[in-house]
Design a protein around this motif. Structure first.
Motif, PDB file in Angstrom:
ATOM      1  N   ALA A 139      41.706  39.769  71.263  1.00  0.00           N
ATOM      2  CA  ALA A 139      42.870  39.575  70.403  1.00  0.00           C
ATOM      3  C   ALA A 139      42.502  39.578  68.923  1.00  0.00           C
ATOM      4  N   ASP A 140      41.288  39.129  68.590  1.00  0.00           N
ATOM      5  CA  ASP A 140      40.877  39.044  67.187  1.00  0.00           C
ATOM      6  C   ASP A 140      39.356  39.054  67.129  1.00  0.00           C
ATOM      7  N   TRP A 141      38.812  38.870  65.921  1.00  0.00           N
ATOM      8  CA  TRP A 141      37.363  38.969  65.771  1.00  0.00           C
ATOM      9  C   TRP A 141      36.641  37.832  66.480  1.00  0.00           C
ATOM     10  N   ARG A 142      37.273  36.681  66.598  1.00  0.00           N
ATOM     11  CA  ARG A 142      36.607  35.585  67.303  1.00  0.00           C
ATOM     12  C   ARG A 142      36.502  35.876  68.794  1.00  0.00           C
ATOM     13  N   ASP A 143      37.554  36.441  69.370  1.00  0.00           N
ATOM     14  CA  ASP A 143      37.470  36.894  70.757  1.00  0.00           C
ATOM     15  C   ASP A 143      36.365  37.931  70.913  1.00  0.00           C
ATOM     16  N   ALA A 144      36.290  38.844  69.954  1.00  0.00           N
ATOM     17  CA  ALA A 144      35.271  39.890  70.000  1.00  0.00           C
ATOM     18  C   ALA A 144      33.869  39.296  69.906  1.00  0.00           C
ATOM     19  N   ALA A 145      33.695  38.322  69.028  1.00  0.00           N
ATOM     20  CA  ALA A 145      32.388  37.681  68.891  1.00  0.00           C
ATOM     21  C   ALA A 145      31.974  37.001  70.193  1.00  0.00           C
ATOM     22  N   ARG A 146      32.926  36.342  70.843  1.00  0.00           N
ATOM     23  CA  ARG A 146      32.603  35.692  72.121  1.00  0.00           C
ATOM     24  C   ARG A 146      32.257  36.729  73.188  1.00  0.00           C
ATOM     25  N   ALA A 147      32.939  37.865  73.170  1.00  0.00           N
ATOM     26  CA  ALA A 147      32.637  38.928  74.133  1.00  0.00           C
ATOM     27  C   ALA A 147      31.246  39.492  73.900  1.00  0.00           C
ATOM     28  N   VAL A 148      30.880  39.674  72.644  1.00  0.00           N
ATOM     29  CA  VAL A 148      29.554  40.196  72.310  1.00  0.00           C
ATOM     30  C   VAL A 148      28.461  39.234  72.752  1.00  0.00           C
ATOM     31  N   SER A 149      28.653  37.955  72.476  1.00  0.00           N
ATOM     32  CA  SER A 149      27.614  36.973  72.817  1.00  0.00           C
ATOM     33  C   SER A 149      27.486  36.780  74.325  1.00  0.00           C
ATOM     34  N   ALA A 150      28.564  37.010  75.073  1.00  0.00           N
ATOM     35  CA  ALA A 150      28.527  36.807  76.529  1.00  0.00           C
ATOM     36  C   ALA A 150      28.050  38.036  77.295  1.00  0.00           C
ATOM     37  N   ALA A 151      27.998  39.187  76.635  1.00  0.00           N
ATOM     38  CA  ALA A 151      27.664  40.436  77.335  1.00  0.00           C
ATOM     39  C   ALA A 151      26.187  40.501  77.715  1.00  0.00           C
ATOM     40  N   ARG A 152      25.908  41.164  78.831  1.00  0.00           N
ATOM     41  CA  ARG A 152      24.526  41.440  79.190  1.00  0.00           C
ATOM     42  C   ARG A 152      23.937  42.417  78.174  1.00  0.00           C
ATOM     43  N   PRO A 153      22.642  42.312  77.857  1.00  0.00           N
ATOM     44  CA  PRO A 153      22.047  43.207  76.857  1.00  0.00           C
ATOM     45  C   PRO A 153      22.288  44.685  77.144  1.00  0.00           C
ATOM     46  N   GLU A 154      22.233  45.072  78.426  1.00  0.00           N
ATOM     47  CA  GLU A 154      22.439  46.480  78.766  1.00  0.00           C
ATOM     48  C   GLU A 154      23.864  46.918  78.458  1.00  0.00           C
ATOM     49  N   LEU A 156      25.875  45.487  76.272  1.00  0.00           N
ATOM     50  CA  LEU A 156      26.074  45.472  74.827  1.00  0.00           C
ATOM     51  C   LEU A 156      25.444  46.711  74.186  1.00  0.00           C
ATOM     52  N   GLU A 157      24.290  47.116  74.673  1.00  0.00           N
ATOM     53  CA  GLU A 157      23.662  48.332  74.149  1.00  0.00           C
ATOM     54  C   GLU A 157      24.561  49.550  74.366  1.00  0.00           C
ATOM     55  N   THR A 158      25.117  49.669  75.552  1.00  0.00           N
ATOM     56  CA  THR A 158      26.008  50.801  75.850  1.00  0.00           C
ATOM     57  C   THR A 158      27.223  50.783  74.928  1.00  0.00           C
ATOM     58  N   ALA A 159      27.802  49.590  74.732  1.00  0.00           N
ATOM     59  CA  ALA A 159      28.980  49.474  73.871  1.00  0.00           C
ATOM     60  C   ALA A 159      28.632  49.810  72.424  1.00  0.00           C
ATOM     61  N   LEU A 241      18.410  45.168  67.825  1.00  0.00           N
ATOM     62  CA  LEU A 241      17.832  46.053  66.813  1.00  0.00           C
ATOM     63  C   LEU A 241      16.527  46.713  67.281  1.00  0.00           C
ATOM     64  N   PRO A 242      15.620  45.994  67.963  1.00  0.00           N
ATOM     65  CA  PRO A 242      14.430  46.689  68.465  1.00  0.00           C
ATOM     66  C   PRO A 242      14.784  47.830  69.413  1.00  0.00           C
ATOM     67  N   THR A 243      15.771  47.622  70.283  1.00  0.00           N
ATOM     68  CA  THR A 243      16.206  48.684  71.191  1.00  0.00           C
ATOM     69  C   THR A 243      16.818  49.842  70.415  1.00  0.00           C
ATOM     70  N   LEU A 244      17.587  49.507  69.391  1.00  0.00           N
ATOM     71  CA  LEU A 244      18.209  50.546  68.573  1.00  0.00           C
ATOM     72  C   LEU A 244      17.139  51.424  67.929  1.00  0.00           C
ATOM     73  N   TYR A 245      16.078  50.786  67.442  1.00  0.00           N
ATOM     74  CA  TYR A 245      15.013  51.546  66.789  1.00  0.00           C
ATOM     75  C   TYR A 245      14.164  52.323  67.798  1.00  0.00           C
ATOM     76  N   HIS A 246      13.685  51.660  68.812  1.00  0.00           N
ATOM     77  CA  HIS A 246      12.719  52.281  69.720  1.00  0.00           C
ATOM     78  C   HIS A 246      13.371  53.250  70.709  1.00  0.00           C
ATOM     79  N   ALA A 247      14.558  52.912  71.208  1.00  0.00           N
ATOM     80  CA  ALA A 247      15.175  53.749  72.243  1.00  0.00           C
ATOM     81  C   ALA A 247      16.107  54.813  71.671  1.00  0.00           C
ATOM     82  N   HIS A 248      16.560  54.628  70.441  1.00  0.00           N
ATOM     83  CA  HIS A 248      17.546  55.558  69.873  1.00  0.00           C
ATOM     84  C   HIS A 248      17.093  56.070  68.504  1.00  0.00           C
ATOM     85  N   PHE A 249      15.804  56.156  68.298  1.00  0.00           N
ATOM     86  CA  PHE A 249      15.266  56.583  67.008  1.00  0.00           C
ATOM     87  C   PHE A 249      15.834  57.927  66.542  1.00  0.00           C
TER      88      PHE A 249
END
Length: 358
Positions: A139-154, A156-159, A241-249
């Motif tokens: 619904a808003d950025w706070r909902d989005a922040a909670r979704a980001v923090s609750a997501a599995r790393p894989e 979140l990386e895909t998103a 960020l490490p995944t962003l650099y190493h896996a998506h250079f």
């Protein structure tokens, strides 16, 4: 009453109560003369000081009920805070010839104003909401922040990769959302010194709420509750960020697009963090990596400090080896301003990949 008595004993043992202060407290039944070593009766304590002790004790008793925090830890922190205030008052008493100082740093309003302005500057940038909505409806950025923090790393990386592929400028907007330097600066400003700033500073730096003083008071503010939604999302983003650099250079050249408006100010720290890692992992002083030379000495001190602090978790050993010896040997090899003004931070020239623009 027991809490008040413990506070009186604590302050008396540490010399934070004068004999006249203690006389008043004993006279009104808040402590026993026998429990105060070296006690001697003198003048009465002001009504203002008694009121302060009573208010702090009531607040302390309420915080004992918070399940996530040790009652002993809360009591110790509150005792230290009230002690600081009492010492300041005694130092400015009429007996010492100075003016009586009003306690500062106990008001939530300046902190909530700083947090409100911080969030308001970021709300026009949709990247955080866009990232959260790729995980679940938000619904808003706070909902989005909670979704980001609750997501599995894989997940979140895909998103995140999907968002950056569709709109590369979102990376800079996310960096702005998760840039807390203005809040760190607020808590470190001497004008804001006091228990509220101390508590907010610890809140920004720790994942353990039990280490945060005056948590009960801070949580009364809706802005602090919003910050508590943002902080774990920030950690999740930084951990990617490490995944962003190493896996998506190969794609970084497309994604390193400066954001517009207010977000542009803090942006350089992120691409420069990637440049630092690139030089740390490739090339040597005699055989530099492919790319064009860049001069870190032209950057503002804050940009270099933040870039280096961001780069270290991406390649801790390699980045440390890129620094001059006097920084390399530090426990936390982040330069202070004196290093930046007097010495070089890096032990060789830096190069940026040809496909990046910083």
């Amino acid at each position: 009453m027991r809490v008040i008595e413990q506070l009186v004993h604590h302050f008396w043992a540490r010399g934070a109560l004068t004999r006249e202060d203690a006389t008043f407290l004993v006279k009104h039944g808040f402590a026993r003369e026998a429990d105060l070593p070296g006690f001697a009766k003198e003048e009465d304590l002001s009504e203002e000081l008694l009121k302060t002790i009573l208010e702090e004790a009531i607040e302390l008793e309420g915080e004992h009920e918070e399940g996530d925090i040790s009652a002993a830890d809360v009591k110790a922190r509150e005792a230290e805070e009230l002690e600081d205030e009492l010492v300041g008052r005694n130092a400015g008493s009429r007996k010492s010839g100075g003016k009586k100082k009003k306690p500062t740093g106990h008001d939530l309003a300046p902190a909530t104003a700083a947090l409100g302005a911080h969030f308001a500057a970021r709300e026009p940038y949709p990247a955080l909401s866009e990232l959260g909505c790729r995980l679940k409806p938000c619904a808003d950025w706070r909902d989005a922040a909670r979704a980001v923090s609750a997501a599995r790393p894989e997940a979140l990386e895909t998103a995140l990769v999907g968002l950056l592929t569709a709109r590369p400028r979102a990376l800079g907007e996310l960096w702005f959302w998760f840039d807390l330097e203005p809040l760190f600066d607020w808590t470190d400003d001497a004008e804001n010194a006091g228990p509220v700033a101390d508590g907010l500073s610890k809140l920004l730096r720790t994942v353990n709420l039990g280490q945060v003083g005056r948590l009960g008071q801070l949580l009364k503010a809706a802005e602090v509750q919003a910050l508590l939604d943002l902080l774990p999302a920030r950690r999740a983003f930084l951990n990617l960020l490490p995944t962003l650099y190493h896996a998506h250079f190969p794609k970084l050249g497309q994604w390193l697009v400066p954001p517009a408006g207010a977000a542009a100010k803090c942006w350089p720290a992120l691409p420069w963090a990637f440049v630092i890692v690139y030089n740390a992992r490739h090339g040597t002083a005699s055989a530099p990596p492919l790319g064009y030379p860049v001069d870190a000495k032209k950057l503002a001190f804050g940009v270099v400090r933040n870039a280096l602090a961001t780069a270290l978790p991406l390649a801790p050993v390699a980045v440390r080896e890129l620094l001059i010896a006097r920084l390399r040997d530090r426990d936390e090899p982040v330069p202070d301003r004196a290093h930046w003004e007097k010495y070089l931070v890096f032990d060789r020239e830096l190069y940026c990949p040809f496909t990046w623009r910083i």
